[in-house]
Design an enzyme around this catalytic site. Structure first.
Site, mmCIF file in Angstrom:
data_model
loop_
_atom_site.group_PDB
_atom_site.id
_atom_site.type_symbol
_atom_site.label_atom_id
_atom_site.label_comp_id
_atom_site.label_asym_id
_atom_site.label_seq_id
_atom_site.Cartn_x
_atom_site.Cartn_y
_atom_site.Cartn_z
ATOM 1 N N SER A 71 82.129 28.840 59.333
ATOM 2 C CA SER A 71 82.181 30.299 59.301
ATOM 3 C C SER A 71 82.036 30.844 57.876
ATOM 4 O O SER A 71 81.050 30.578 57.199
ATOM 5 C CB SER A 71 83.477 30.777 59.966
ATOM 6 O OG SER A 71 83.482 32.160 60.167
ATOM 7 N N HIS B 23 82.729 30.246 68.638
ATOM 8 C CA HIS B 23 82.711 30.218 67.174
ATOM 9 C C HIS B 23 83.755 29.268 66.583
ATOM 10 O O HIS B 23 83.456 28.508 65.654
ATOM 11 C CB HIS B 23 82.941 31.628 66.640
ATOM 12 C CG HIS B 23 82.916 31.736 65.147
ATOM 13 N ND1 HIS B 23 81.764 31.605 64.414
ATOM 14 C CD2 HIS B 23 83.908 31.972 64.249
ATOM 15 C CE1 HIS B 23 82.037 31.745 63.133
ATOM 16 N NE2 HIS B 23 83.329 31.965 63.004
ATOM 17 N N ASP C 167 77.730 33.506 69.086
ATOM 18 C CA ASP C 167 78.744 32.514 69.463
ATOM 19 C C ASP C 167 80.084 33.161 69.810
ATOM 20 O O ASP C 167 81.114 32.497 69.816
ATOM 21 C CB ASP C 167 78.929 31.477 68.349
ATOM 22 C CG ASP C 167 79.471 32.065 67.045
ATOM 23 O OD1 ASP C 167 79.873 33.250 67.029
ATOM 24 O OD2 ASP C 167 79.489 31.349 66.029
#
Length: 641
Positions: free
Chosen positions: A281, A593, A541
């Site tokens: 991320s 995610h 996602d």
């Protein structure tokens, strides 16, 4: 509380010893009865329905108890603090035995469904001869980096070395001591550093990244599989960072990039091999910034060959390389999908507990989060009539990022809809001078259209985390692997409305708008965007949009030479979201995610790269990213004058 934990452990802990029941054995007198598949499915469905009904009944009772406690606390009938140490043995004793048994059985069934063997991927690769090869350094993201208090003032000593982000202590402090919690997590608005008397730091070590709170794993499955092929604290490290800080302040306050440079140099000196970086991320942006910082003569001082000499590969998992649409709404009005989709009762409770004004103020006082505001402008995210990820059969465009219901009659509310660029400008205009100054001096969201612009940005740190303005290092042997999930509805735009109330908010407090939750279209047929409670959904996602995770990996670094002049090899592997319907975290095939870190195929890919077999990985595309990438208005050739 310790007695309560032991009591609960006796109730639900029995199922931990085995993950599957043994097959009935006729030789031991166990009955074996053959039935049809249809009848078996009916029996399983009936049993599951009964257990779920029982669970919902129990959860409903607990929710009612919580609501009663909330309102009783509001009327000063009882003190919530007094419940923290209450012994609930008597409560557990009066719960009907059938309820306890059903909850226990359901708990075991869910464990059977979701607790797949975390070590299986590593064992499988170990059988193929794959073992630890490159040193591994993990760069976690926001959700997987705990922040712990090192404050020693009188009113903060109770929280010393306890996590105020990423633990049950955070939950407790948020409920019982909200003002103190806010004072600790919010940075000083003038300096962007610690407020006076407050010292919050990123927790370090594997414990900082394996779980967010007890039971909610983040990196633990990756660490288990790495350990299976030979990794341990001597050849695997974590480099957690305080994600609230701007990237420049990460170095000013914590010397984060200096320390990361040292980790990599020590890793090579002790192993004789270059390291593999694994980011998740926001960690992807940190790696990109670091590779610019470390080689610059006025910063890391490593010289133009440092990345080539010390980094073998970068595994970029769910990287928010071009930001995330939801970041705009979070900082603009303290809202996102998770708040918009709450029912009216839950919204009332949330606003009483932590209002949207409070949430927006907290998000803005964590300027590092604003590094994920969308990058690339209209070329990437679209204009008022068009966007690259529009669907041809659809008469709706994602270009208008924030849409308003006319008419608008105040100076605080725009008279027209806003694109992504206009939304960011609107945010910076109304969110306060301190916030605007901090963001403009720390981050850049544009596009460098020529080689000359890219080279000029080598001396502009504000551009170093934007892959459309800063080039990759001149490291021809570096390999970059982009692994991300797709197929989960992701916030792509919003319907907003003016807040109608008598007290007009101050201009530097929060804008006078909120998500208009009255707009809902339900699940879409093909070609129609889904709108749920004012939130417009697109591809991604669940947190980061496909435009952000996929464009730079599929085309930007491959086909636009000014962004990758050394020809660094890019491998992209998309993972469709195919969740196990019995698993609350999605199971081994999730593309979510965060939950993707437990996905079996992702763990396999990470271990292959770390084990020196990354060359075996081939591109895997299953989304529309190439179609979308071809429509993005960024070109390889120099623009004509």
């Amino acid at each position: 509380m310790s007695e309560l934990r032991r009591r609960i452990g006796r109730i639900i802990g029995d199922s931990r010893s085995t993950s599957r029941e043994s097959t009935p054995d006729p030789d031991r007198g166990e009955e074996v009865k053959l039935i049809t598949k249809k009848k078996l499915e009916k029996l399983v469905s009936r049993k599951s329905s009964k257990k779920r009904s029982t669970l919902w009944f129990l959860l409903g009772g607990l929710l009612g108890l919580a609501a009663a406690l909330y309102f009783a606390q509001a009327q000063d009938v009882i003190k919530l603090e007094g419940l923290l140490d209450v012994n609930l043995d008597s409560l557990l004793d009066v719960i009907p035995a059938a309820v306890v048994r059903d909850v226990k059985d359901l708990n075991k069934a869910e464990r059977d469904a979701v607790n797949y063997d975390s070590f299986s991927v590593g064992l499988h690769l170990q059988s193929q001869g794959i073992t630890a090869h490159h040193p591994v350094i993990i760069i976690p993201g926001v959700i997987s980096t705990g922040l712990e208090s090192w404050s020693t003032t009188a009113d903060a000593r109770a929280y010393f070395r306890k996590r105020l982000w990423g633990s049950w202590t955070m939950m407790r402090a948020l409920v019982l001591d909200q003002a103190k919690w806010k004072r600790h997590v919010m940075l000083d608005k003038d300096t962007g550093l610690d407020p006076p008397g407050v010292k919050l730091r990123a927790a370090q070590g594997f414990d900082a990244a394996d779980f967010f709170i007890t039971g909610y794993w983040i990196w633990s499955k990756v660490l288990e599989n790495l350990a299976t092929i030979g990794y341990d604290p001597t050849n695997a490290f974590t480099a957690a960072f305080d994600w609230r800080l701007t990237y420049m302040n990460l170095e000013v306050r914590d010397q984060y990039f200096t320390r990361l440079k040292s980790y990599l140099e020590v890793a090579k000196k002790t192993s004789g091999k270059k390291a593999v970086l694994v980011s998740h991320s926001m960690g992807g942006q940190v790696v990109l910034y670091f590779m610019k910082w470390v080689e610059h003569k006025d910063h890391g001082g490593g010289g133009p060959k440092w990345v080539e000499d010390y980094i073998d590969s970068w595994i970029n998992v769910s990287g928010s390389m071009l930001g995330a649409a939801k970041d705009v709404a979070a900082v603009l009005s303290g809202e996102m999908k998770d708040t918009a989709q709450l029912n009216a009762f839950a919204v009332y409770g949330l606003e009483k507990f932590l209002s949207k004004e409070d949430r927006a103020e907290i998000f803005r006082a964590m300027p590092g989060l604003s590094s994920m505001l969308p990058k690339g402008g209209d070329a990437v995210w679209g204009n008022m009539t068009w966007a690259p990820d529009d669907i041809a059969a659809n008469n709706f465009s994602y270009g208008p990022f924030i849409s308003f219901k006319p008419p608008q009659n105040t100076t605080m509310t725009p008279s027209t809809n806003l694109t992504v660029v206009q939304s960011i400008d609107y945010l910076l205009e109304h969110a306060g001078e301190w916030y605007s100054k901090m963001i403009r001096n720390s981050f850049s969201h544009g596009v460098a259209h020529t080689k000359a612009e890219v080279e000029a940005n080598e001396d502009r740190p504000t551009t170093w985390l934007n892959p459309l303005e800063a080039r990759l290092p001149l490291a021809p042997s570096l390999k970059i692997y982009c692994f991300y999930g797709i197929g989960k509805p992701t916030e792509r735009g919003y319907f907003y409305k003016e807040m109608h109330h008598a007290s007009h908010p101050l201009k530097d407090a929060v804008t006078n708008i909120t998500i208009d939750t009255s707009f809902t279209t339900g699940p879409p047929p093909y070609g129609t965007p889904q709108v749920d409670h004012g939130v417009i959904f697109g591809e991604g996602d669940g947190t980061v949009n496909l435009l952000s995770t996929g464009y730079i990996c599929s085309k930007g670094w491959r086909n636009i030479t000014r962004y990758n002049p050394a020809g660094v090899k890019i491998t992209t592997y998309e993972m469709p979201h195919e969740p196990d319907r019995f698993s609350p975290r999605g199971g081994p095939n999730t593309g979510d995610h965060v939950d993707i870190l437990g996905r079996s195929s992702l763990n396999d890919l990470i271990l292959r790269v770390a084990g020196g077999r990354g060359h075996e990985i081939q591109d895997n595309y299953t989304s529309r990213i190439w179609e979308i990438a071809e429509r993005v208005q960024i070109f390889n050739e120099e623009p004509k004058v």
